[in-house]
Design a protein around this motif. Structure first.
Motif: not given
Length: 117
Positions: A67, A113, A95
């Motif tokens: 992420s 995501s 992501e």
């Protein structure tokens, strides 16, 4: 000499007017089409799509793993004029985000995501 001044003056006025007419896209949201939020996709060549933003001239697309808040790796950070890009990705969590821009303004990033299986 006077004949040269008038064309230069007209050119300057034209360039100045063009800057006045740049559309403010900063309140526009980029709509991400695929992969959708929390999608599971098959490993390999993954196609990223988003809706074009009117008056945008380019897009910045970024992909992070796992992420952006805990990025072990920024897999892609690219500027494109297209609303589609393809990237090979390995198995894992990711992501992706996109922002649009023109010569005077830019949108905020829109983020989704997804997981590659």
């Amino acid at each position: 000499m006077k004949r040269l001044i008038y064309p230069i003056l007209l050119l300057f006025i034209f360039i100045s007017c063009e800057a006045i007419f740049i559309e403010d896209i900063s309140d526009t949201k980029v709509i991400l089409l695929a992969p959708t939020n929390n999608a599971e996709v098959v490993t390999g060549s993954i196609q990223f799509n988003w809706e074009e933003v009117i008056d945008a001239s380019e897009y910045n697309i970024q992909i992070a793993s796992p992420s952006f808040n805990q990025a072990n790796q920024i897999v892609l950070d690219s500027v494109t004029t297209s609303s589609i890009i393809t990237k090979e990705l390995d198995v894992g969590s990711y992501e992706w985000r996109v922002k649009a821009s023109n010569s005077g303004y830019q949108t905020n990033y829109t983020t989704n995501s997804f997981t590659v299986k």
